[in-house]
Structures are given as structure tokens and as C-alpha cells.
Design an enzyme around this catalytic site. Sequence first.
Site, short mmCIF file in Angstrom:
data_model
loop_
_atom_site.label_atom_id
_atom_site.label_comp_id
_atom_site.label_asym_id
_atom_site.label_seq_id
_atom_site.Cartn_x
_atom_site.Cartn_y
_atom_site.Cartn_z
N GLU A 96 0.86 -1.48 -0.24
CA GLU A 96 0.03 0.14 -0.16
C GLU A 96 0.86 1.34 -0.05
O GLU A 96 1.93 1.27 0.46
CB GLU A 96 -0.79 0.04 1.44
CG GLU A 96 -1.84 -1.16 1.04
CD GLU A 96 -2.75 -1.48 2.29
OE1 GLU A 96 -3.46 -2.23 2.43
OE2 GLU A 96 -2.35 -1.04 3.41
N CYS A 109 3.53 8.48 0.76
CA CYS A 109 4.01 7.74 1.87
C CYS A 109 4.23 6.04 1.16
O CYS A 109 3.35 5.48 0.51
CB CYS A 109 3.19 7.50 3.02
SG CYS A 109 3.67 6.16 4.19
N CYS A 120 6.49 -5.23 15.41
CA CYS A 120 6.37 -4.36 16.48
C CYS A 120 4.93 -4.71 17.11
O CYS A 120 4.19 -4.93 16.14
CB CYS A 120 6.38 -2.76 16.15
SG CYS A 120 8.25 -2.41 15.66
N CYS A 123 1.75 -2.45 15.76
CA CYS A 123 1.71 -2.14 14.14
C CYS A 123 1.00 -3.00 13.39
O CYS A 123 1.43 -4.41 13.36
CB CYS A 123 3.23 -1.87 13.72
SG CYS A 123 3.31 -1.73 12.02
N SER A 199 12.03 6.50 7.41
CA SER A 199 11.73 6.08 8.74
C SER A 199 12.32 4.74 9.13
O SER A 199 12.00 3.77 8.39
CB SER A 199 10.25 6.37 8.95
OG SER A 199 9.67 5.99 10.27
N CYS A 341 -0.36 5.74 9.93
CA CYS A 341 0.75 4.96 10.42
C CYS A 341 0.43 3.98 11.02
O CYS A 341 -0.43 3.91 12.28
CB CYS A 341 1.62 5.93 11.41
SG CYS A 341 2.51 7.18 10.81
N1 SAH Z 1 9.48 0.71 9.60
C1 SAH Z 1 9.60 1.96 9.79
C2 SAH Z 1 8.90 2.61 8.66
C3 SAH Z 1 7.33 2.09 8.89
S1 SAH Z 1 6.27 2.53 10.11
C4 SAH Z 1 9.44 2.42 11.26
O1 SAH Z 1 8.95 1.62 12.11
O2 SAH Z 1 9.86 3.37 11.49
C5 SAH Z 1 6.19 4.14 10.18
C6 SAH Z 1 5.73 4.66 11.51
O3 SAH Z 1 4.38 4.35 11.99
C7 SAH Z 1 6.81 4.26 12.55
O4 SAH Z 1 7.14 5.37 13.34
C8 SAH Z 1 5.98 3.43 13.10
O5 SAH Z 1 6.26 3.22 14.75
C9 SAH Z 1 4.55 4.01 13.27
N2 SAH Z 1 3.28 3.17 13.51
C10 SAH Z 1 3.57 1.69 13.61
N3 SAH Z 1 2.01 1.53 14.03
C11 SAH Z 1 1.37 2.46 14.57
C12 SAH Z 1 0.19 2.64 14.97
N4 SAH Z 1 -0.56 1.55 15.17
N5 SAH Z 1 -0.13 3.86 15.19
C13 SAH Z 1 0.56 5.06 14.99
N6 SAH Z 1 1.84 4.75 14.57
C14 SAH Z 1 2.12 3.57 14.19
FE1 SF4 Z 2 7.83 -2.01 13.37
FE2 SF4 Z 2 7.88 -0.25 11.38
FE3 SF4 Z 2 7.83 -2.94 10.90
FE4 SF4 Z 2 5.88 -1.81 11.75
S1 SF4 Z 2 6.96 -1.39 9.86
S2 SF4 Z 2 6.61 -3.53 12.57
S3 SF4 Z 2 6.30 -0.19 13.17
S4 SF4 Z 2 9.35 -1.74 11.79
#
Ligand code: SAH
Ligand code: SF4
Length: 352
Positions: A96, A109, A120, A123, A199, A341
Site C-alpha cells: 500500500e 508515503c 512491533c 503495528c 523512517s 501510520c
Molecule cells: N518500519 C519503519 C517505517 C514504517 S512504520 C519504522 O518503524 O519506522 C512508520 C511509522 O508508523 C513508525 O514510526 C511506526 O512506529 C509508526 N506506527 C506503527 N504502528 C502504528 C500505530 N498503530 N499507530 C501509530 N503509529 C504507528
Molecule cells: Fe515495526 Fe515499522 Fe515494521 Fe511496523 S513497519 S513492524 S513499526 S518496523
Amino acid sequence: MEQTNNKPDIRQVPEAELLKFLNEYGEKPFRLKQLRPWLWKHFINTFDEIKNMPSGLLNALTSTYLLTFFESVRTLEDMDGTEKTAFRLAGDTVVEGVLIPAADRLTACLSTQAGCPVGCAFCATGKMGFKRNLTASEMYAQFVSLNRRAVQEWGRGLTNIVLMGMGEPLLNYEQVVRFITMINTSDGHSFSARRITLSTVGIPQYIKRLADDSLKVNLAVSLHAPTNEKRNALVPLNKTYPIEMLIEALMYYYKKTKQTITFEYVLLRGINDGRTDAVQLAALCRQFPSKVNIIEFNSFEGVAYQKPEAVMTGNFCRILKEQGVNCTLRQSKGSTINAACGQLSHIVNISY
Ligand code: SAH
Ligand code: SF4
């Protein structure tokens, strides 16, 4: 080299091989120089659109190579103008991309991986697991598609790119750097690195490599907790690369690039939103020029975390500021269409 429908994706073919191909068709090496901007600048969907080459060569290119471009699978629009588009990759994988309009900018994005191996806890992308790395060509095709959409809807092209879609960009280092390099050059869009933000969850060796490669993109680091104990529970990779290692790599990055580093911090109620958390976070931030981007938690099905009351969020920012740390609250865009995000997962999960 990427193979699709048994044809290699031309943007992924090494230039030495393209030269060999041109030579076999009796063409001189200057054709390669002519070809590059068609591949990385002019938004073409078929080789026929190339204007300065003989038709015999265009036929040969068509029968030998694939030119990746994306038809969007489905586009969802939020009331704030944010649009989410699903792109179907070869092998039926879907990733996406999101177009985010604001008064002074149009931001794309982009995804760098299908799914994410980091996992994470808060996420949606992390929950879906990892499918595969995207190629530079597939990142470029997302850029082209969202740029086209920006021109259609808003009458102008993209001004900014954030690599904050699906995936961890530094775990796909080579292809991400190639994508950035290609759109950055004059054979591409001369898209300034200053308008690109990468990021990352923070992988020390790649942060250092990014500094050495001197790409000059903005670096945003997803910290989310100021102690290893708390961060281990939210970002599993912290067990491999604890905060001290991350900070050491960021200091290296700062010394080499002199760029301010942004820390991203998703506020989770009762988990990382207390006064002590803010004070500890500030202490980390003061070690080099940095700022904090507070991200509102975006919920999705099956996740237990909650965002704090607005007053807690306000307090957290205020404490950071009192401690001398620059802090902004990132307004969540596109949350009603699961485009915000951390909400990117497979498009069919969305009922809208
Ligand atoms: N993997 C990278 C980039 C993609 S995630 C990273 O983690 O930085 C982009 C951003 O969205 C990151 O800062 C991540 O921590 C945040 N994010 C992930 N899940 C989220 C959620 N449920 N609500 C708000 N931000 C979130
Ligand atoms: Fe963590 Fe970024 Fe991967 Fe989501 S996209 S699992 S926030 S590293």
C-alpha cells in the site's frame, strides 16, 4: 534480477547487461544514456512511448523486458483528503501507498517491503508478517502512480516522500538506496534528498552506512520508549540492538551529516506516556540535535493498546518542551480508512 512473466524488469537489469543487449541490436552505447531518463523520469507505461529511438529497438525492448507500472487495485479516500492505494505486485502480493495532501505539500508515503519482519507490537504491518523485499523499480512505480494521482486530484506533482509505508527500509538497504539515488539524479526527477524522509526502527550498522553513503535524506527513528525494558516489549529488535547501540549509531550519523534527527514516539496509554518516560526521553534527545514527533496511536482490529487522553498527550509534549526538547504532535491523517501510520495491512481487511 527480477523476473516477472519470465521477462526481467528493465529497471532492475544491470547496466552492463543493457549495454550488451543494445550492442546485440547494433546500437551504440549512447542509447543507454538516452534510455535512463525514460526509465526513471518520464512516467512511461510502455516502451512505445519512448520518442527518440527506432521502432525496431522499441519492439526488441518490449519483447525482452518488462516495464513495471502499477494499476491501483482500489483507492480509499478519507475526509481529510488522504488516499490509500493498493498496488498489486508480481506474484499477487499487495502493498500500500498513501497520498497525503496538506496546504503546502503533497506527500507520498511509500512501502519498501511487503509486510515487515520486525513485528512491533502496536503495528498492523508487523502483525501480518514478512512476505518479501520490494525492488527499487517497485518503489519507483508506487511513486509514479501516486504522482499521477496527485496531478489528477490537486493539479501538481508530489513535493515530498516518506518511506513510512509497509516495511523496514533499512532491512532492504540496497534497493531503498538505489530508489533514492535514481529519483535524486537528473536522469530521474532531481527529487531533493531533503524532501525525502526515511523512517526506521533503527538498525545501527545501516544507520552508519547511510551516513557513510552520504545520502542526506531526513532520518526519523521510531524510538517509542526511553528504556530498554519498555522498548523490548514494543520493538522486538531492541533486544538485538539496544538503545545504547542505537544512540551510538545516531551520534555517528549526526557527526557525519550534521542533520537533526527526528525521534518518532507513538504514545500508548499507561505504557510509555508518563512523566518519567518524558523526562527519560528528553535526556536521550539532548545528546545531539534532535526533535520528537509524537504520533497518535492508530488502533486496528485485534490490538489491545489505546491512545492516551488528549490531556496526557498535551502534558507529555509540555514536559519535553520544559526539558528543552523540540516536540511536535503529528496529526493523524487517513485514520478512518486505515491509511494512517501502522495501519497498513492487506486492503481486503478494510470495510469502508
Ligand atoms: N518500519 C519503519 C517505517 C514504517 S512504520 C519504522 O518503524 O519506522 C512508520 C511509522 O508508523 C513508525 O514510526 C511506526 O512506529 C509508526 N506506527 C506503527 N504502528 C502504528 C500505530 N498503530 N499507530 C501509530 N503509529 C504507528
Ligand atoms: Fe515495526 Fe515499522 Fe515494521 Fe511496523 S513497519 S513492524 S513499526 S518496523
